[in-house]
Design a protein around this motif. Structure first.
Motif, PDB file in Angstrom:
ATOM      1  N   ILE A   1       0.927  -1.202  -0.136  1.00  0.00           N
ATOM      2  CA  ILE A   1      -0.042  -0.143   0.007  1.00  0.00           C
ATOM      3  C   ILE A   1       0.933   1.247  -0.011  1.00  0.00           C
ATOM      4  CG2 ILE A   1      -1.467   1.517   1.354  1.00  0.00           C
ATOM      5  CD1 ILE A   1      -3.056  -1.185   2.324  1.00  0.00           C
ATOM      6  N   LEU A   2       1.786   1.362   0.682  1.00  0.00           N
ATOM      7  CA  LEU A   2       2.688   2.500   1.004  1.00  0.00           C
ATOM      8  C   LEU A   2       3.530   2.745  -0.264  1.00  0.00           C
ATOM      9  CD1 LEU A   2       4.517   1.978   4.501  1.00  0.00           C
ATOM     10  CD2 LEU A   2       2.898   3.773   3.699  1.00  0.00           C
ATOM     11  N   VAL A   3       3.879   1.569  -0.982  1.00  0.00           N
ATOM     12  CA  VAL A   3       4.690   1.693  -2.245  1.00  0.00           C
ATOM     13  C   VAL A   3       3.737   2.425  -3.487  1.00  0.00           C
ATOM     14  CG1 VAL A   3       5.953   0.517  -4.042  1.00  0.00           C
ATOM     15  CG2 VAL A   3       6.535   0.405  -1.761  1.00  0.00           C
ATOM     16  N   ALA A   4       2.545   1.504  -3.522  1.00  0.00           N
ATOM     17  CA  ALA A   4       1.644   2.100  -4.547  1.00  0.00           C
ATOM     18  C   ALA A   4       1.290   3.559  -4.427  1.00  0.00           C
ATOM     19  CB  ALA A   4       0.347   1.158  -4.462  1.00  0.00           C
ATOM     20  N   PHE A   5       0.766   3.938  -3.255  1.00  0.00           N
ATOM     21  CA  PHE A   5       0.300   5.288  -2.999  1.00  0.00           C
ATOM     22  C   PHE A   5       1.597   6.178  -3.094  1.00  0.00           C
ATOM     23  CE2 PHE A   5      -3.160   3.426  -0.812  1.00  0.00           C
ATOM     24  CZ  PHE A   5      -4.430   3.853  -1.593  1.00  0.00           C
ATOM     25  N   ALA A   6       2.781   5.979  -2.758  1.00  0.00           N
ATOM     26  CA  ALA A   6       3.707   7.000  -2.932  1.00  0.00           C
ATOM     27  C   ALA A   6       3.936   6.792  -4.444  1.00  0.00           C
ATOM     28  CB  ALA A   6       5.096   6.328  -2.338  1.00  0.00           C
ATOM     29  N   ILE A   7       4.179   5.970  -5.295  1.00  0.00           N
ATOM     30  CA  ILE A   7       4.256   6.170  -6.633  1.00  0.00           C
ATOM     31  C   ILE A   7       3.307   6.970  -7.366  1.00  0.00           C
ATOM     32  CG2 ILE A   7       4.388   5.018  -8.908  1.00  0.00           C
ATOM     33  CD1 ILE A   7       5.721   2.825  -7.230  1.00  0.00           C
TER      34      ILE A   7
ATOM     35  N   ALA B   1       1.284   9.075  -5.904  1.00  0.00           N
ATOM     36  CA  ALA B   1       1.379  10.472  -5.325  1.00  0.00           C
ATOM     37  C   ALA B   1       2.399  11.335  -5.833  1.00  0.00           C
ATOM     38  CB  ALA B   1       1.583  10.540  -3.798  1.00  0.00           C
ATOM     39  N   ALA B   2       3.662  10.729  -6.282  1.00  0.00           N
ATOM     40  CA  ALA B   2       4.971  11.212  -6.991  1.00  0.00           C
ATOM     41  C   ALA B   2       4.348  11.588  -8.423  1.00  0.00           C
ATOM     42  CB  ALA B   2       5.977  10.316  -7.014  1.00  0.00           C
ATOM     43  N   LEU B   3       3.763  10.718  -8.899  1.00  0.00           N
ATOM     44  CA  LEU B   3       3.300  10.954 -10.406  1.00  0.00           C
ATOM     45  C   LEU B   3       2.380  12.064 -10.534  1.00  0.00           C
ATOM     46  CD1 LEU B   3       3.030   7.344 -11.795  1.00  0.00           C
ATOM     47  CD2 LEU B   3       4.795   8.994 -12.465  1.00  0.00           C
ATOM     48  N   THR B   4       1.411  12.205  -9.667  1.00  0.00           N
ATOM     49  CA  THR B   4       0.251  13.077  -9.329  1.00  0.00           C
ATOM     50  C   THR B   4       0.972  14.489  -9.167  1.00  0.00           C
ATOM     51  OG1 THR B   4      -1.201  11.646  -8.552  1.00  0.00           O
ATOM     52  CG2 THR B   4      -1.653  13.910  -8.275  1.00  0.00           C
ATOM     53  N   ILE B   5       2.043  14.667  -8.266  1.00  0.00           N
ATOM     54  CA  ILE B   5       2.669  15.822  -8.050  1.00  0.00           C
ATOM     55  C   ILE B   5       3.337  16.411  -9.233  1.00  0.00           C
ATOM     56  CG2 ILE B   5       4.648  16.889  -6.561  1.00  0.00           C
ATOM     57  CD1 ILE B   5       3.634  15.103  -4.363  1.00  0.00           C
TER      58      ILE B   5
ATOM     59  N   LEU C   1      -4.964  13.959  -6.032  1.00  0.00           N
ATOM     60  CA  LEU C   1      -4.299  13.729  -4.772  1.00  0.00           C
ATOM     61  C   LEU C   1      -4.984  13.708  -3.932  1.00  0.00           C
ATOM     62  CD1 LEU C   1      -1.208  13.714  -4.165  1.00  0.00           C
ATOM     63  CD2 LEU C   1      -1.419  16.302  -3.951  1.00  0.00           C
ATOM     64  N   LEU C   2      -5.987  14.366  -3.645  1.00  0.00           N
ATOM     65  CA  LEU C   2      -6.828  14.338  -2.378  1.00  0.00           C
ATOM     66  C   LEU C   2      -7.697  13.198  -2.356  1.00  0.00           C
ATOM     67  CD1 LEU C   2      -8.850  17.800  -2.760  1.00  0.00           C
ATOM     68  CD2 LEU C   2      -7.263  16.986  -0.968  1.00  0.00           C
ATOM     69  N   THR C   3      -8.151  12.446  -3.578  1.00  0.00           N
ATOM     70  CA  THR C   3      -8.478  11.128  -3.666  1.00  0.00           C
ATOM     71  C   THR C   3      -7.691  10.327  -2.942  1.00  0.00           C
ATOM     72  OG1 THR C   3      -9.880  11.576  -5.261  1.00  0.00           O
ATOM     73  CG2 THR C   3      -9.614   9.192  -5.016  1.00  0.00           C
ATOM     74  N   GLU C   4      -6.271  10.108  -3.415  1.00  0.00           N
ATOM     75  CA  GLU C   4      -5.257   9.341  -2.962  1.00  0.00           C
ATOM     76  C   GLU C   4      -5.069   9.643  -1.190  1.00  0.00           C
ATOM     77  OE1 GLU C   4      -1.567   9.810  -4.772  1.00  0.00           O
ATOM     78  OE2 GLU C   4      -2.294   9.839  -6.712  1.00  0.00           O
TER      79      GLU C   4
END
Length: 89
Positions: free
Chosen positions: A11-17, A19-23, A42-45
Motif C-alpha cells: 500500500i505504501l509503495v503504490a500510494f507513494a508512486i 502521489a509522486a506521479l500526481t505531483i 491527490l485528494l482522492t489518494e
C-alpha cells in the motif's frame, strides 16, 4: 513477515508512486484543468490512504477528516469549473 506487514508495504509503495506521479502532473501542467484534475487525484489518494489506515488499525476515527477532505475536493472542482467556464466566454 506477516501478511499485514506485506500489505502495508505494498500500500505504501503504490500510494507513494501514485502521489509522486500526481505531483509531477501538478507541477508540469500544462493547463489549469490538468492541474485541477491532478489535485483532485491527490485528494482522492489521501482519502484512500486514510481509508486503508482505518482498515488496518480497525477504527473509524478518521471519517470526519475524510468528509472534510471530500468536501474541499468537490468545492475546489466546482470553483475551477466555474472559473474556466467564465474565462471561455
Amino acid at each position: 513477515m506477516t501478511i499485514q506487514t506485506v500489505l502495508i508495504a505494498v500500500i505504501l509503495v503504490a500510494f507513494a508512486i501514485a502521489a509522486a506521479l500526481t505531483i509531477v502532473r501538478i507541477v508540469v501542467g500544462p493547463s489549469i484543468l490538468d492541474r485541477a484534475v491532478a489535485s483532485d487525484v491527490l485528494l482522492t489518494e489521501v482519502l484512500c490512504i486514510l481509508g486503508a489506515e482505518m482498515v488496518i488499525n480497525q477504527h473509524t476515527r478518521s471519517i470526519p477528516i475524510m468528509l472534510i477532505i471530500a468536501a474541499v475536493g468537490v468545492f475546489g472542482s466546482i470553483s475551477v469549473a466555474r472559473f474556466v467556464a467564465r474565462r471561455d466566454q
